[in-house]
Each structure stands twice: as structure tokens, then as C-alpha cells.
Design a protein around this motif. Structure first.
Motif, PDB file in Angstrom:
ATOM      1  N   UNK A   1      73.527  45.100 130.373  1.00 15.52           N
ATOM      2  CA  UNK A   1      73.829  46.470 130.775  1.00 15.52           C
ATOM      3  C   UNK A   1      74.909  47.014 129.856  1.00 15.52           C
ATOM      4  N   UNK A   2      74.835  48.297 129.565  1.00 11.09           N
ATOM      5  CA  UNK A   2      75.852  48.997 128.779  1.00 11.09           C
ATOM      6  C   UNK A   2      76.552  49.956 129.734  1.00 11.09           C
ATOM      7  N   UNK A   3      77.881  49.815 129.850  1.00  4.77           N
ATOM      8  CA  UNK A   3      78.628  50.584 130.846  1.00  4.77           C
ATOM      9  C   UNK A   3      79.976  51.046 130.307  1.00  4.77           C
ATOM     10  N   UNK A   4      80.526  51.969 131.035  1.00  2.00           N
ATOM     11  CA  UNK A   4      81.954  52.288 130.954  1.00  2.00           C
ATOM     12  C   UNK A   4      82.413  52.422 132.392  1.00  2.00           C
ATOM     13  N   UNK A   5      83.702  52.344 132.610  1.00  2.76           N
ATOM     14  CA  UNK A   5      84.239  52.403 133.965  1.00  2.76           C
ATOM     15  C   UNK A   5      85.145  53.618 134.063  1.00  2.76           C
ATOM     16  N   UNK A   6      84.806  54.493 134.973  1.00  7.46           N
ATOM     17  CA  UNK A   6      85.561  55.724 135.161  1.00  7.46           C
ATOM     18  C   UNK A   6      87.060  55.440 135.265  1.00  7.46           C
ATOM     19  N   UNK A   7      87.853  56.211 134.549  1.00  9.00           N
ATOM     20  CA  UNK A   7      89.312  56.129 134.598  1.00  9.00           C
ATOM     21  C   UNK A   7      89.868  54.794 134.118  1.00  9.00           C
ATOM     22  N   UNK A   8      89.138  54.114 133.232  1.00 10.19           N
ATOM     23  CA  UNK A   8      89.631  52.853 132.693  1.00 10.19           C
ATOM     24  C   UNK A   8      89.284  52.802 131.210  1.00 10.19           C
ATOM     25  N   UNK A   9      90.253  52.517 130.346  1.00 10.46           N
ATOM     26  CA  UNK A   9      89.991  52.512 128.902  1.00 10.46           C
ATOM     27  C   UNK A   9      88.904  51.485 128.532  1.00 10.46           C
ATOM     28  N   UNK A  10      87.928  51.935 127.790  1.00  8.07           N
ATOM     29  CA  UNK A  10      86.789  51.089 127.438  1.00  8.07           C
ATOM     30  C   UNK A  10      87.212  49.890 126.599  1.00  8.07           C
ATOM     31  N   UNK A  11      88.170  50.046 125.723  1.00  6.95           N
ATOM     32  CA  UNK A  11      88.644  48.912 124.916  1.00  6.95           C
ATOM     33  C   UNK A  11      89.242  47.833 125.822  1.00  6.95           C
ATOM     34  N   UNK A  12      89.986  48.238 126.838  1.00  4.96           N
ATOM     35  CA  UNK A  12      90.547  47.265 127.785  1.00  4.96           C
ATOM     36  C   UNK A  12      89.458  46.626 128.636  1.00  4.96           C
ATOM     37  N   UNK A  13      88.450  47.419 128.997  1.00  7.74           N
ATOM     38  CA  UNK A  13      87.333  46.877 129.770  1.00  7.74           C
ATOM     39  C   UNK A  13      86.631  45.773 128.975  1.00  7.74           C
ATOM     40  N   UNK A  14      86.435  46.011 127.687  1.00  8.04           N
ATOM     41  CA  UNK A  14      85.817  44.994 126.823  1.00  8.04           C
ATOM     42  C   UNK A  14      86.682  43.742 126.757  1.00  8.04           C
ATOM     43  N   UNK A  15      87.979  43.911 126.642  1.00 10.07           N
ATOM     44  CA  UNK A  15      88.889  42.759 126.570  1.00 10.07           C
ATOM     45  C   UNK A  15      88.834  41.938 127.860  1.00 10.07           C
ATOM     46  N   UNK A  16      88.814  42.609 128.999  1.00  8.09           N
ATOM     47  CA  UNK A  16      88.739  41.892 130.278  1.00  8.09           C
ATOM     48  C   UNK A  16      87.377  41.199 130.397  1.00  8.09           C
ATOM     49  N   UNK A  17      86.309  41.869 129.997  1.00  2.00           N
ATOM     50  CA  UNK A  17      84.975  41.259 130.049  1.00  2.00           C
ATOM     51  C   UNK A  17      84.930  39.994 129.193  1.00  2.00           C
ATOM     52  N   UNK A  18      85.547  40.043 128.030  1.00  2.78           N
ATOM     53  CA  UNK A  18      85.597  38.847 127.165  1.00  2.78           C
ATOM     54  C   UNK A  18      86.365  37.717 127.847  1.00  2.78           C
ATOM     55  N   UNK A  19      87.443  38.060 128.534  1.00  2.00           N
ATOM     56  CA  UNK A  19      88.264  37.032 129.174  1.00  2.00           C
ATOM     57  C   UNK A  19      87.513  36.290 130.282  1.00  2.00           C
ATOM     58  N   UNK A  20      86.476  36.897 130.828  1.00  4.67           N
ATOM     59  CA  UNK A  20      85.687  36.241 131.873  1.00  4.67           C
ATOM     60  C   UNK A  20      84.850  35.091 131.315  1.00  4.67           C
ATOM     61  N   UNK A  21      84.483  35.178 130.048  1.00  4.48           N
ATOM     62  CA  UNK A  21      83.654  34.151 129.394  1.00  4.48           C
ATOM     63  C   UNK A  21      82.389  33.862 130.193  1.00  4.48           C
ATOM     64  N   UNK A  22      81.714  34.959 130.602  1.00  8.40           N
ATOM     65  CA  UNK A  22      80.513  34.836 131.439  1.00  8.40           C
ATOM     66  C   UNK A  22      79.236  35.209 130.703  1.00  8.40           C
ATOM     67  N   UNK A  23      79.317  35.524 129.408  1.00  7.88           N
ATOM     68  CA  UNK A  23      78.132  35.920 128.647  1.00  7.88           C
ATOM     69  C   UNK A  23      78.542  36.736 127.437  1.00  7.88           C
ATOM     70  N   UNK A  24      77.586  37.470 126.903  1.00  5.02           N
ATOM     71  CA  UNK A  24      77.855  38.289 125.722  1.00  5.02           C
ATOM     72  C   UNK A  24      78.578  39.572 126.082  1.00  5.02           C
ATOM     73  N   UNK A  25      79.490  39.976 125.204  1.00 10.29           N
ATOM     74  CA  UNK A  25      80.229  41.229 125.382  1.00 10.29           C
ATOM     75  C   UNK A  25      80.311  41.924 124.040  1.00 10.29           C
ATOM     76  N   UNK A  26      79.829  43.157 123.993  1.00 10.53           N
ATOM     77  CA  UNK A  26      79.934  43.973 122.797  1.00 10.53           C
ATOM     78  C   UNK A  26      80.721  45.232 123.106  1.00 10.53           C
ATOM     79  N   UNK A  27      81.582  45.627 122.199  1.00 15.96           N
ATOM     80  CA  UNK A  27      82.375  46.846 122.380  1.00 15.96           C
ATOM     81  C   UNK A  27      81.921  47.855 121.347  1.00 15.96           C
TER      82      UNK A  27
END
Length: 178
Positions: A135-161
Motif C-alpha cells: 500500500x502507498x499511504x500518507x498519514x494526515x498531520x504527520x510528516x511523510x519523511x518521519x512516517x517512512x523512518x518509523x515504518x523502517x524501524x518496524x522491520x516488518x517488510x519493504x518501505x519506500x519513501x
């Protein structure tokens, strides 16, 4: 008085007990419910769905999610990997947001993927989108670059920014980043 080894042994025992109680899940929550919220940027459709309750996925709710995350170009519905929803739930929980994910793309039919691939080198030939695992997403009221960083920290799969398009790709494949 407890020495260092005794402390470590007790800490391990306590952690092991917590894992047994919560099933070892990093996303266990006290309400025993996992939910996601979506706003589809192309169709305008919205959905808040408690897709997991009392230890199991909710088939009727998953069907609603599958419909919302369909290929909006062809209207084809495909099963969305429930683990992808777990990743999104964990991501939204970790960033502390109650806002909806804005969906740019979820399931893509092979026909849609081929069309997008002809116009962009960023579209993978064997995209996880075609499997309902991306899925390709953004989160309302949250910086997308930070969202990507948090997604990477989960280490649950692929993450592209994708900075220029302002979205984060999340999938349930092997751990990799771009």
C-alpha cells in the motif's frame, strides 16, 4: 541482594511471561481490538474498520477493507494481506496518531500495474501491489519523511519513501528500503 546474573535471569523470566500473556506480539493492545482508518485519495471513500477482535481477524470487515483498497481503475477487488493491516496498525500506534491513512494505491491489477510501469520506472514489474501485499499511504498531520523512518524501524517488510509524490510504500515482503 541480587547480583547481575540474578537480575538478568529475573528480567528474562518476566519478559518471557509477558510474551506468553500477550502472544509475543508487538502490537497487542489492551482493548483486544486492532483497527485501521482509510481515506482513498482517488475515490473519496472512507473506512474505519476494526478488522481484528478477540484474537481473530473479522472476515466481514476484511471484505470491506478489500473493497476500499481495490484497484480503483478497473474496480477489481483482491484479498488484502491482513498482515499488511497489522503493519499499518502498528505504524499508526507507534506514531501516536488517530488520523486516517490517505491511500494513494493499494491493490493493482496486472493490467493497471503494466500501464503504470509503461509511464514510470519506479513501478516494479512484479509489484507486491498485485498480490494485495502493498500500500502507498500518507498519514494526515504527520510528516511523510518521519512516517517512512518509523515504518523502517518496524522491520516488518519493504518501505519506500517517495518524497516528490509525498507518500510511503509499505509492504509485507522481505525487509528492504528505498
Amino acid at each position: 541482594m541480587m547480583d547481575r546474573r540474578g537480575f538478568i535471569a529475573r528480567a528474562a523470566l518476566i519478559c518471557g511471561s509477558a510474551e506468553a500473556i500477550w502472544g509475543g506480539s508487538a502490537i497487542a493492545d489492551t482493548a483486544n481490538v486492532r483497527s485501521v482508518s482509510f481515506v482513498h485519495t482517488h475515490t473519496g471513500e472512507k473506512l474505519t474498520a476494526a478488522y481484528w477482535k478477540d484474537g481473530e481477524y473479522q472476515p466481514q470487515v476484511l471484505q470491506q477493507v478489500n473493497h476500499l483498497l481495490r484497484d480503483f481503475r478497473t474496480n477489481e477487488v483482491h484479498v488484502i494481506d491482513p498482515v499488511l493491516l497489522d503493519v499499518l496498525f502498528e505504524l499508526r500506534t507507534k506514531v501516536g496518531s488517530g488520523h486516517a491513512f490517505h491511500v494513494i494505491s493499494a491493490y493493482r491489477s496486472p493490467k493497471t500495474n503494466a500501464m503504470l510501469r509503461r509511464s514510470s520506472s519506479a513501478v516494479a514489474e512484479h509489484s507486491m501491489h498485485m498480490l494485495g501485499k502493498a500500500i502507498d499511504v500518507r498519514l494526515e498531520s504527520f510528516p511523510t519523511a518521519r512516517l517512512a523512518a518509523v515504518a523502517r524501524s518496524l522491520r516488518r517488510g519493504g518501505v519506500g519513501y517517495y518524497q516528490a509524490s509525498d507518500f510511503v510504500h509499505v509492504d509485507t515482503g522481505r525487509v528492504r528500503y528505498w
